[in-house]
Every structure is written in C-alpha cells, then in structure tokens.
Design an enzyme around this catalytic site. Sequence first.
Site, short mmCIF file in Angstrom:
data_model
loop_
_atom_site.label_atom_id
_atom_site.label_comp_id
_atom_site.label_asym_id
_atom_site.label_seq_id
_atom_site.Cartn_x
_atom_site.Cartn_y
_atom_site.Cartn_z
N SER A 1 0.84 -1.20 0.00
CA SER A 1 0.00 0.00 0.00
C SER A 1 0.87 1.25 0.00
O SER A 1 1.74 1.40 -0.84
CB SER A 1 -0.96 -0.04 1.19
OG SER A 1 -1.98 0.92 1.08
N ASP B 1 -5.49 -3.53 -2.75
CA ASP B 1 -4.42 -3.36 -1.77
C ASP B 1 -3.93 -4.70 -1.21
O ASP B 1 -4.72 -5.52 -0.74
CB ASP B 1 -4.98 -2.49 -0.63
CG ASP B 1 -3.92 -1.97 0.31
OD1 ASP B 1 -2.92 -2.66 0.53
OD2 ASP B 1 -4.12 -0.86 0.84
#
Length: 322
Positions: A46, A179
């Site tokens: 991320s 993610d």
Amino acid sequence: MAKYRILSLDGGGLRGLITARLLARLNAHPAIAGWLGTVDLFAGTSTGGILALGLASGKTPEEICDVYKQRGGAIFDDSIWDNLRDLGKTIGADYSARGLKAELKKVFGTLQLKDLTRKVAIPTFDLDNEDVAARRTWKPKIFHNFKGADSDGQQLVASIALYTSSAPTYFPSADGYIDGGVYANNPSIVALAQAISRRNQAAERAALDDVVLLSLGTGVSLTYIKGQTLDWGYAQWAQPLINVLMDGVAGISDYQAQQLLDDRYHRLQIVFDPRETIPLDAVDKLDRMDEIAMAHPLDAVAPHANANNPISTVDWIRTVWQ
C-alpha cells in the site's frame, strides 16, 4: 558473513509520512548515515509499496515526505459530488482514484520495474485471474523485478504502486487488483520468502542465515472492541473488520519474522498516545504525523519496543545491519 539486507514497509495511507520521516532521520543520523544505500530488497504494501518503489527508483525519503505533505490532500479528495454519487458511504469507494493516479504518474512516469536499480517485492491481491479454462479464482500477487520466467520487469512502476494502494472502501480496484494489505499489510514475510525463493536465479538468491530485516510500521492507534460475546452480522463487522484484519496480519508477520530471524530482525513501530487516533486518510493531521515522527526516539529504546529485541533502532542498524 555476507549480509542480505531487506527493508520492509507497512501500509497505512497518509501515515506513510511517518515512515518516510523516520527513514529520513535514520539515514541522516551521524552514526549510521547513508545506510539506506545498502538495501538489497525493498518490500512495501500500500503506502509502503509506494515508498518502497520510490526509494528503489532513487527518490530520497525527504522527497517522498514532500509528496505526502504537499499532495496528500489531492490524493484523498473527498468532494461533495463524490459523496452524493456514492450516497454518502453506502455505495462506492470513499475516494476517486484520479488524484492518486495523477500523483503516481508524476512521480514515476513511464519507469518499469526492470529499470529499478534495487530489487522490490510489492504485495497486491488479484480479484480474478481470468483463467477460464482451468481454475478461475482470486489470489495474492507479488510484483517483483527478480530475473526469471515469473519476473514482472515489464510492468509500469506507477501501475504497481496504484494496485498495491487500492484499499477496499477507500479507493476503487485498479485493473482488477486491490491493496495487498488484505493479507500482508506488514510485508516482512513476503519479502523474506521472495529473497530466499528457490525460483530466484542463484546470483539473486539469499541464504536465510544471511538475511537482516528492518521492518517499519506507519504508527498504530490503541484500539479494541468491547464485549465478550459479539453477536454481529455483516453491517456491524464491515468497517471494524478491515482494521482487525490489517492489524492482525501485521502482528503475525512480526511474530513470524522474529521467530525466523531472531536478533537479525528489528521492528520500528510508533504506538500513538491512547487519547489519539490517526486514520489513514487524515489529511488534516499531516503536520501532526510529521511532529510525531520527528519526536520519536531513535537512539533510545522506545517505550513500546519489542520486549524480545530491546535495542534502539540506531544501535540495531549500527551493530546488526552494517
């Protein structure tokens, strides 16, 4: 003993500013100045993935700090029109990906993973492998630039940065990816597995006993859910479950890395004051994040340091990493 040095960077949205500032301070510290230049493998999930890719492409931690502080508001732009379209937070992601895409393109341009001078491992999650003829399913996907048949060297860095940071509920999925924090918000074990993989060419394969690994978090709020028997359904669990999973997988990676590497592993994580909570999209708290990262002790053992590894981060880098 030859050392194989891994830097692992957690996810956490705009709290990545905390990680970037800590790295800037550590890299400028007189006792260990320039240690970032010795990293063999950058791993990040991320916001940590964006930071890892930035560092591997030659950006300095200070440059990345500036991106967070100057462009964070453009990335997490919650317009009234977006809220109306999404019926508040009932349907649709909280934020459009337009701002994030634009900033990643500015930072990375047309750079490909094979152009990076250092190795990277970036966790994402593929929602559909589109293998209609065999086993169509979702699956974890680690993008890397190690040589070999499974290398992702031709992939655009900006695209991988977008994939790994497309956090569910915050941003839409990107080209079918979300993610990597859904399974590896702390990518330490992903990085370790990638480094020692038998699929790597011999010249790029690390030996487990040679690995030293520094893991940085983005700060954590002290949270809990009160109650011994929670008879909850989808609606009640939806939002807290994301945070439970993110913190849970980060914690188990920390445990596994400690067990595998012992004192060759170090975790730097700031625990916020019990009275303070900093969400990953807290644009209004960017200055506060910077203040927290600047004040955190690097030469002394922090109050919340891992009890199994009671050593300051500076001393660990000086005695174990270097």
